[in-house]
Scaffold this motif. Structure first.
Motif, PDB file in Angstrom:
ATOM      1  N   UNK A  51       8.839 -52.108-107.330  1.00  0.00           N
ATOM      2  CA  UNK A  51       8.524 -51.282-106.160  1.00  0.00           C
ATOM      3  C   UNK A  51       9.777 -50.510-105.760  1.00  0.00           C
ATOM      4  N   UNK A  52       9.651 -49.191-105.653  1.00  0.00           N
ATOM      5  CA  UNK A  52      10.781 -48.388-105.206  1.00  0.00           C
ATOM      6  C   UNK A  52      11.104 -48.701-103.752  1.00  0.00           C
ATOM      7  N   UNK A  53      12.377 -48.733-103.423  1.00  0.00           N
ATOM      8  CA  UNK A  53      12.771 -49.151-102.074  1.00  0.00           C
ATOM      9  C   UNK A  53      12.206 -48.234-100.990  1.00  0.00           C
ATOM     10  N   UNK A  54      12.015 -46.951-101.297  1.00  0.00           N
ATOM     11  CA  UNK A  54      11.493 -46.030-100.288  1.00  0.00           C
ATOM     12  C   UNK A  54      10.009 -46.246-100.018  1.00  0.00           C
ATOM     13  N   UNK A  55       9.297 -46.872-100.950  1.00  0.00           N
ATOM     14  CA  UNK A  55       7.879 -47.151-100.749  1.00  0.00           C
ATOM     15  C   UNK A  55       7.582 -48.606-100.439  1.00  0.00           C
ATOM     16  N   UNK A  56       8.643 -49.392-100.213  1.00  0.00           N
ATOM     17  CA  UNK A  56       8.462 -50.834-100.071  1.00  0.00           C
ATOM     18  C   UNK A  56       7.615 -51.211 -98.866  1.00  0.00           C
ATOM     19  N   UNK A  57       7.863 -50.597 -97.719  1.00  0.00           N
ATOM     20  CA  UNK A  57       7.167 -51.045 -96.512  1.00  0.00           C
ATOM     21  C   UNK A  57       5.686 -50.689 -96.555  1.00  0.00           C
ATOM     22  N   UNK A  58       5.368 -49.563 -97.161  1.00  0.00           N
ATOM     23  CA  UNK A  58       3.957 -49.233 -97.372  1.00  0.00           C
ATOM     24  C   UNK A  58       3.316 -50.255 -98.308  1.00  0.00           C
ATOM     25  N   UNK A  59       4.039 -50.629 -99.371  1.00  0.00           N
ATOM     26  CA  UNK A  59       3.530 -51.650-100.297  1.00  0.00           C
ATOM     27  C   UNK A  59       3.325 -52.973 -99.568  1.00  0.00           C
ATOM     28  N   UNK A  60       4.278 -53.349 -98.723  1.00  0.00           N
ATOM     29  CA  UNK A  60       4.196 -54.635 -98.018  1.00  0.00           C
ATOM     30  C   UNK A  60       3.020 -54.650 -97.052  1.00  0.00           C
ATOM     31  N   UNK A  61       2.767 -53.532 -96.381  1.00  0.00           N
ATOM     32  CA  UNK A  61       1.619 -53.470 -95.470  1.00  0.00           C
ATOM     33  C   UNK A  61       0.313 -53.779 -96.198  1.00  0.00           C
ATOM     34  N   UNK A  62       0.260 -53.441 -97.469  1.00  0.00           N
ATOM     35  CA  UNK A  62      -0.959 -53.637 -98.244  1.00  0.00           C
ATOM     36  C   UNK A  62      -1.018 -54.992 -98.939  1.00  0.00           C
ATOM     37  N   UNK A  63       0.141 -55.659 -99.098  1.00  0.00           N
ATOM     38  CA  UNK A  63       0.185 -56.880 -99.923  1.00  0.00           C
ATOM     39  C   UNK A  63       0.781 -58.097 -99.224  1.00  0.00           C
ATOM     40  N   UNK A  64       1.024 -58.013 -97.941  1.00  0.00           N
ATOM     41  CA  UNK A  64       1.774 -59.076 -97.250  1.00  0.00           C
ATOM     42  C   UNK A  64       1.115 -60.449 -97.350  1.00  0.00           C
ATOM     43  N   UNK A  65      -0.205 -60.491 -97.465  1.00  0.00           N
ATOM     44  CA  UNK A  65      -0.888 -61.787 -97.491  1.00  0.00           C
ATOM     45  C   UNK A  65      -0.525 -62.610 -98.720  1.00  0.00           C
ATOM     46  N   UNK A  66      -0.039 -61.925 -99.760  1.00  0.00           N
ATOM     47  CA  UNK A  66       0.323 -62.631-100.992  1.00  0.00           C
ATOM     48  C   UNK A  66       1.809 -62.979-101.062  1.00  0.00           C
ATOM     49  N   UNK A  67       2.587 -62.544-100.078  1.00  0.00           N
ATOM     50  CA  UNK A  67       4.044 -62.715-100.132  1.00  0.00           C
ATOM     51  C   UNK A  67       4.437 -64.051 -99.516  1.00  0.00           C
TER      52      UNK A  67
END
Length: 321
Positions: A51-67
């Motif tokens: 995951x590119x660092x600039x897109x990380x927070x958008x990625x996390x918003x979509x995947x946080x339940x698995x983290x």
């Protein structure tokens, strides 16, 4: 999934390897992957997603339940960089966003602080959180790390477990890309291999002879072992020193490097560059009692053990960790 930011860098890539060794293979690595000189650090590792660092927070918003856990080790670490805006963007503001996301999604967090926060050491090297607002770092990098430590301690909203780690002088495999910011051991090995000799900085402090400047050198394998301990421990949140707990001289470091290489000792001295001379640390030593008090009881590599392992098992054969 376990997230590691700054994953293509020195310490973080070693952490990914250590996680793989412990059979954690769903690793999400976050970094600026356009920097090709670091790409070798992640080759051969078991990684679920890049995951590119600039897109990380958008990625996390979509995947946080698995983290399950976040290791936030990404940072600008150049102590000779004096553009404060760079550190505000990459070290302070980005770290605040990571913290807030961990609070919102209830994800435990370990983040990288630095012994650079201690400055010249006027207040010592104890990880007492009461003195953190009083520390006087010597450069913008140290200031950015201390500013975040202060900010984190002031927050009423905190992840249910969090730890900030004040890394001392970390050395070991996977640091080749750091160039001038790589460890003295890395530079010593290359100087000795290429020239058959080593130049150390001359002392400009009357209290220290040439080569007798002292640092707390900690092997990267110890650093990543502590990270895994905290991931499993998940209590006693706070800010912790992470050094070996024993200061050693640069002369000792040099002699151990010559010995590990089987090379004849040939050392001379050069003036410390003027642009860092006034802010040069002559002594650092981590008080490690706080980390020990919460149950971390594994012995740290001695300088002799760490240099030998690094030189003979990684630098000489050109291997990565």
């Amino acid at each position: 999934m376990i997230i590691v930011t700054g994953a293509a860098g020195f310490i973080a890539s070693c952490l990914v390897s250590r996680l793989n060794q412990a059979n954690f293979n769903d690793i999400v690595v976050v970094d600026n992957f356009s920097i090709s000189k670091k790409e070798r650090n992640l080759q051969g590792k078991k990684i679920k997603e890049f995951v590119d660092r600039d897109g990380f927070f958008e990625w996390l918003d979509e995947n946080y339940e698995e983290v399950e856990f976040i290791f936030h080790l990404g940072a600008r670490t150049d102590t000779t960089e004096f553009n404060k805006d760079v550190f505000d963007l990459l070290n302070l503001d980005y770290s605040k966003k990571v913290w807030n996301a961990c609070c919102e999604y209830q994800i435990p967090l370990v983040y990288a602080s630095s012994a650079a926060t201690y400055g010249a050491g006027a207040l010592g090297y104890d990880d007492d959180e009461a003195i953190i607002p009083l520390l006087k770092p010597l450069n913008p990098y140290g200031e950015s790390k201390n500013d975040f430590d202060i900010w984190a301690l002031e927050q009423t909203a905190k992840p249910f477990f969090w730890a900030g780690l004040k890394f001392f002088n970390v050395y070991g495999p996977n640091e080749y890309h750091k160039e001038r910011m790589a460890s003295v051991i890395y530079h010593a090995y290359n100087q000795i291999r290429e020239k058959g000799r080593l130049a150390l900085f001359r002392s400009h402090n009357p209290n220290y002879a040439d080569g007798e400047q002292m640092r707390d050198f900690i092997y990267v394998k110890d650093v990543v072992d502590v990270c895994l301990f905290l991931m499993h421990h998940r209590k006693n949140s706070g800010i912790y020193n992470l050094g070996s707990g024993k200061a050693r001289t640069f002369m000792s470091l040099a002699l151990n490097t010559f010995d590990a290489m089987g090379a004849e000792v040939n050392i001379d001295f050069m003036d410390t560059p003027e642009n860092i001379r006034d802010n040069y640390q002559y002594f650092t030593e981590a008080n490690m009692s706080k980390l020990r008090s919460i149950g971390y009881d594994k012995p740290f590599y001695t300088l002799e053990e760490g240099v030998q392992d690094y030189v003979q098992n990684y630098l000489v054969p050109g291997k990565f960790y």
